[in-house]
Design an enzyme around this catalytic site. Structure first.
Site, PDB file in Angstrom:
ATOM      1  N   LEU A  21      -0.092 -17.704 -75.687  1.00 27.39           N
ATOM      2  CA  LEU A  21       0.469 -18.576 -74.682  1.00 27.39           C
ATOM      3  C   LEU A  21       2.210 -17.992 -74.826  1.00 27.39           C
ATOM      4  CD1 LEU A  21      -0.902 -22.160 -74.800  1.00 27.39           C
ATOM      5  CD2 LEU A  21      -1.217 -20.185 -73.156  1.00 27.39           C
ATOM      6  N   PRO A  22       2.632 -17.134 -73.994  1.00 22.58           N
ATOM      7  CA  PRO A  22       3.704 -16.542 -74.193  1.00 22.58           C
ATOM      8  C   PRO A  22       5.191 -17.197 -74.043  1.00 22.58           C
ATOM      9  CG  PRO A  22       2.800 -15.812 -72.027  1.00 22.58           C
ATOM     10  CD  PRO A  22       2.033 -17.007 -72.513  1.00 22.58           C
ATOM     11  N   CYS A  23       5.352 -18.084 -74.968  1.00 22.99           N
ATOM     12  CA  CYS A  23       6.754 -18.828 -74.713  1.00 22.99           C
ATOM     13  C   CYS A  23       7.747 -18.054 -75.139  1.00 22.99           C
ATOM     14  CB  CYS A  23       6.653 -20.116 -75.705  1.00 22.99           C
ATOM     15  SG  CYS A  23       6.347 -19.763 -77.286  1.00 22.99           S
ATOM     16  N   HIS A  24       7.436 -16.731 -75.530  1.00 21.08           N
ATOM     17  CA  HIS A  24       8.777 -15.857 -75.992  1.00 21.08           C
ATOM     18  C   HIS A  24       9.285 -15.155 -74.671  1.00 21.08           C
ATOM     19  CE1 HIS A  24       4.840 -13.384 -75.871  1.00 21.08           C
ATOM     20  NE2 HIS A  24       5.683 -12.293 -75.075  1.00 21.08           N
TER      21      HIS A  24
END
Lengths: 188, 164
Positions: free
Chosen positions: A156-159
């Site tokens: 889950l690409p929170c970056h």
């Protein structure tokens, strides 16, 4: 303790065998990557953790949130590891994995579950914009906190979420890791 | 009133902390051949029962109790094949036993009556107190104390060691 008693305590044999187990309710492994060691965990085929947190803390949280039958079973994570390695080598842009946000709070679930929809590979968005997407335009700070505690990092690409000034702001795996991921996505 | 949810540690933490103790006890109770089987069965039982536990206290003692029960089961299952009840339950002269330390002591322990042998093994190899031994043998701490002291007396006589 008498001599006889201490002889009894030493009653032991070499070559003890560790036990083997059927599939655990939560299977996990520690996976070394270019951005650090990730604790990866699956429950019923879904990814419940991809975290920079330490083993004891994470497995204790999983035991409470999912099931106490948590075991180190690396084979159950083969597919997750393979996809992560492909992604980190720039050969994969999307994950074909189901995620279970058992470790997230209800608000985190709102913020995290649609991250792959609100962000896209190679592009960044801001905390404020994401807050707008989930119809909480004034909750940019809360969105930042929710992302900071993402239990399923990278997948889950929170970056891909950064400050409105363009500053990277923060990342559970450290800013170097965030920079690595954003550079990787902008190059590939 | 709703029962408070028991916060059990991750099962892996139990395995890491106690698998050697379980394996050691299983071999001491069931011998070199059946011991590994007993340990494996004990872990399988523990794994199945774990989510239903109502207390997170004394998990080591709980594991060793399961191990003792599995050793009893295998001992009873083997019994019909052995004509003499008082025969040593464990072969200590086979090839598997070659590198076992202190064979005299093993022989003497294995010749003890079953309850005494279990009690003394749980107490010293398992490092359980008399409450733990009693729980594993479905008896009282006082009875456990008696079983252990009778076992030690027999061992002293057999091995010719002084009561120091």
């Amino acid at each position: 303790m008498t001599d006889l008693e201490s002889r009894l305590t030493r009653l032991t044999t070499p070559g003890l065998k560790p036990p083997t187990f059927p599939d655990a309710d939560v299977a996990y492994t520690l996976h070394d990557t270019p951005i650090g060691t990730l604790l990866l965990a699956v429950a019923q085929g879904r990814v419940v953790a991809s975290s920079f947190g330490d083993e004891e803390t994470m497995t204790t949280r999983l035991a409470r949130a999912v099931s106490p039958r948590v075991l180190r079973q690396p084979a159950a994570l083969d597919d997750v590891r393979r996809q992560l390695d492909e992604y980190l080598a720039g050969r994969r842009h999307e994950f074909d994995l189901e995620v279970d946000l058992a470790l997230a709070t209800p608000f985190q679930r709102i913020v995290l579950s649609d991250l792959p929809v609100h962000t896209s590979y190679g592009h960044t968005t801001t905390y404020g914009r994401l807050a707008g997407e989930i119809h909480k335009p004034r909750a940019a700070r809360a969105v930042g906190t929710a992302l900071g505690a993402n239990p399923v990092c990278v997948v889950l690409p929170c970056h891909r979420v950064i400050g409105s000034s363009g500053a990277l702001t923060g990342y559970a795996g450290g800013l170097d890791a965030k920079r690595f991921l954003l550079n990787l996505e902008s190059k590939s | 009133m709703a029962r408070e949810k028991v916060l059990l540690p991750p099962f892996q933490a139990l395995v890491d902390a106690h698998w050697r103790d379980v394996a050691r006890l299983a071999r001491a109770l069931a011998g070199p051949v059946d011991g590994d089987d007993v340990a494996q069965r004990a872990w399988e039982k523990a794994f199945t029962a774990y989510p239903g536990l109502t207390s997170a206290k004394n998990l080591r003692s709980w594991l060793l109790t399961i191990t003792a029960h599995c050793a009893t089961d295998i001992h009873r299952a083997r019994k019909p094949q052995r004509p003499l009840d008082d025969a040593p339950p464990i072969a200590v002269d086979g090839p598997e036993a070659a590198d076992w330390p202190d064979p005299d002591l093993w022989q003497a322990v294995n010749a003890l009556p079953e309850r005494q042998r279990f009690a003394v093994t749980l107490k010293y190899v398992g490092d359980l107190d008399h409450h733990g031994v009693a729980a594993a043998l479905d008896t009282t701490p006082a009875a456990s104390r008696r079983l252990v002291s009778d076992a030690l007396a027999t061992l002293r006589t057999k091995l010719g060691v002084e009561d120091d």
